[in-house]
Write a protein that holds these residues in place. Sequence first.
Motif, short mmCIF file in Angstrom:
data_model
loop_
_atom_site.label_atom_id
_atom_site.label_comp_id
_atom_site.label_asym_id
_atom_site.label_seq_id
_atom_site.Cartn_x
_atom_site.Cartn_y
_atom_site.Cartn_z
N VAL A 166 0.83 -1.21 0.00
CA VAL A 166 0.00 0.00 0.00
C VAL A 166 0.87 1.26 0.00
N LEU A 167 0.26 2.35 -0.39
CA LEU A 167 0.95 3.64 -0.42
C LEU A 167 0.63 4.40 0.87
N VAL A 168 1.67 4.95 1.49
CA VAL A 168 1.48 5.68 2.75
C VAL A 168 2.38 6.92 2.76
N ALA A 169 1.96 7.87 3.55
CA ALA A 169 2.74 9.08 3.78
C ALA A 169 2.33 9.65 5.13
N SER A 170 3.14 10.53 5.66
CA SER A 170 2.80 11.13 6.96
C SER A 170 1.74 12.20 6.78
N PRO A 171 0.94 12.44 7.82
CA PRO A 171 -0.04 13.54 7.75
C PRO A 171 0.63 14.88 7.45
N ALA A 172 1.84 15.09 8.00
CA ALA A 172 2.54 16.36 7.77
C ALA A 172 2.86 16.54 6.29
N TYR A 173 3.31 15.48 5.64
CA TYR A 173 3.62 15.58 4.21
C TYR A 173 2.36 15.88 3.41
N LEU A 174 1.28 15.19 3.74
CA LEU A 174 0.04 15.36 2.98
C LEU A 174 -0.61 16.71 3.23
N GLU A 175 -0.23 17.38 4.33
CA GLU A 175 -0.75 18.73 4.57
C GLU A 175 -0.04 19.76 3.71
N THR A 176 1.24 19.51 3.42
CA THR A 176 2.01 20.47 2.61
C THR A 176 1.89 20.17 1.13
N ALA A 177 1.65 18.91 0.78
CA ALA A 177 1.46 18.52 -0.62
C ALA A 177 0.08 17.90 -0.74
N ASP A 178 -0.71 18.38 -1.64
CA ASP A 178 -2.07 17.88 -1.77
C ASP A 178 -2.07 16.37 -2.00
N ALA A 179 -2.90 15.68 -1.24
CA ALA A 179 -3.00 14.22 -1.39
C ALA A 179 -3.47 13.89 -2.79
N PRO A 180 -2.80 12.97 -3.48
CA PRO A 180 -3.20 12.63 -4.85
C PRO A 180 -4.57 11.95 -4.87
N ALA A 181 -5.38 12.31 -5.85
CA ALA A 181 -6.70 11.70 -6.00
C ALA A 181 -6.67 10.54 -6.99
N MET A 182 -5.68 10.55 -7.89
CA MET A 182 -5.53 9.50 -8.88
C MET A 182 -4.05 9.12 -8.99
N PRO A 183 -3.75 7.91 -9.45
CA PRO A 183 -2.35 7.48 -9.53
C PRO A 183 -1.46 8.43 -10.34
N GLU A 184 -2.00 9.01 -11.44
CA GLU A 184 -1.18 9.88 -12.28
C GLU A 184 -0.62 11.07 -11.51
N ALA A 185 -1.31 11.48 -10.46
CA ALA A 185 -0.86 12.64 -9.67
C ALA A 185 0.42 12.34 -8.89
N LEU A 186 0.76 11.06 -8.74
CA LEU A 186 1.99 10.71 -8.02
C LEU A 186 3.24 11.19 -8.74
N GLU A 187 3.13 11.47 -10.03
CA GLU A 187 4.27 12.00 -10.80
C GLU A 187 4.77 13.33 -10.23
N HIS A 188 3.94 13.98 -9.41
CA HIS A 188 4.30 15.28 -8.85
C HIS A 188 4.57 15.20 -7.34
N HIS A 189 4.76 13.98 -6.85
CA HIS A 189 5.03 13.80 -5.42
C HIS A 189 6.40 13.16 -5.21
N ALA A 190 6.96 13.39 -4.03
CA ALA A 190 8.25 12.80 -3.68
C ALA A 190 8.08 11.31 -3.42
N GLY A 191 8.86 10.52 -4.11
CA GLY A 191 8.77 9.07 -3.95
C GLY A 191 9.89 8.50 -3.09
N LEU A 192 9.56 7.59 -2.23
CA LEU A 192 10.53 6.85 -1.43
C LEU A 192 10.63 5.46 -2.06
N LEU A 193 11.69 5.22 -2.81
CA LEU A 193 11.77 4.09 -3.73
C LEU A 193 12.71 3.00 -3.22
N THR A 194 12.53 1.82 -3.78
CA THR A 194 13.27 0.65 -3.28
C THR A 194 14.63 0.45 -3.94
N GLY A 195 14.91 1.11 -5.04
CA GLY A 195 16.20 0.92 -5.68
C GLY A 195 16.24 1.60 -7.02
#
Length: 298
Positions: A166-195
């Motif tokens: 599942v996708l998760v983020a802190s409430p603080a992050y989601l307060e400063t960056a609008d929570a994405p409503a659709m997957p395509e919006a993730l292109e504009h969010h900071a990703g914490l990636l596995t490699g």
Amino acid sequence: MINLNDLVFFVAAVEHGGFAPASRRLGLPKSTLSKRVAELEDALQARLIHRSSRSFTLTDVGRDFYEHARASIIEAEAAQDVVRQRVAEPSGTVRITASVPVAQEQLAPHLPRLAQRFPRLRVQLDVTDRFVDVVQEGYDIAVRSHFAALPDSDLVQRQVRQESIVLVASPAYLETADAPAMPEALEHHAGLLTGPGGTRWNLAREGAETDAVQVAPPARMIANESQVLRAAAIAGLGIACLPESLCRRDVVDGRLRRVLPGWHAGRVTTTLVMPHRRGQLPGVRATVDFLVECLGDG
């Protein structure tokens, strides 16, 4: 109704070639065996053995009866072994191998209770992220987490659990960056990636697994260890994809919040893998049943 004990005496006499050698093997008088087999013949109203002072041979009906009598004894012994194994207190050493994340996140909370439940059982856990040859290296159980199905082999596989990523983020992050409503919006969010090779997320909507959407959020942090990504998400660095069980408590306690709750980034399965014969040992079987009970609850 025939005396089933007489089947044992009859089969022993046949397998040992006469009453005398069978009596020595069973520790009973020869006359007792002869009498009991004679009573068996009377009950069946059939001659099973041709007797003489120098020969011991079966009649035609005796040969047929012997095959069924022998099979009955084998089945009775098997039934006894099942009960004996079930009531036997698990003991001895059970060797388990697991990767570092599986050991830390799934086994560590439960193995102390396994030791308490079975005091005579000695658990030996080998934690390694390298590929382990279960048979050649002498392990009883391998606990494996995997995204794709395990390849077919001679090993016994018992699936324990399957959970969503599942996708998760802190409430603080989601307060400063609008929570994405659709997957395509993730292109504009900071990703914490596995490699470096895991820069894209394949997302599927719950209940519509074939309609996958691929997104590539810009990397804010890259780490190939889930606890590191979890800590980064809690710190507000961005959005992470984590196994649901790993972040469930954080979501309940408010440290993390689900992002796109109707979507998931795949599923991870936990499977117990073991050599067939090792799985029949009481200690191994007790350990497997325990792990299924604990890990299956999520």
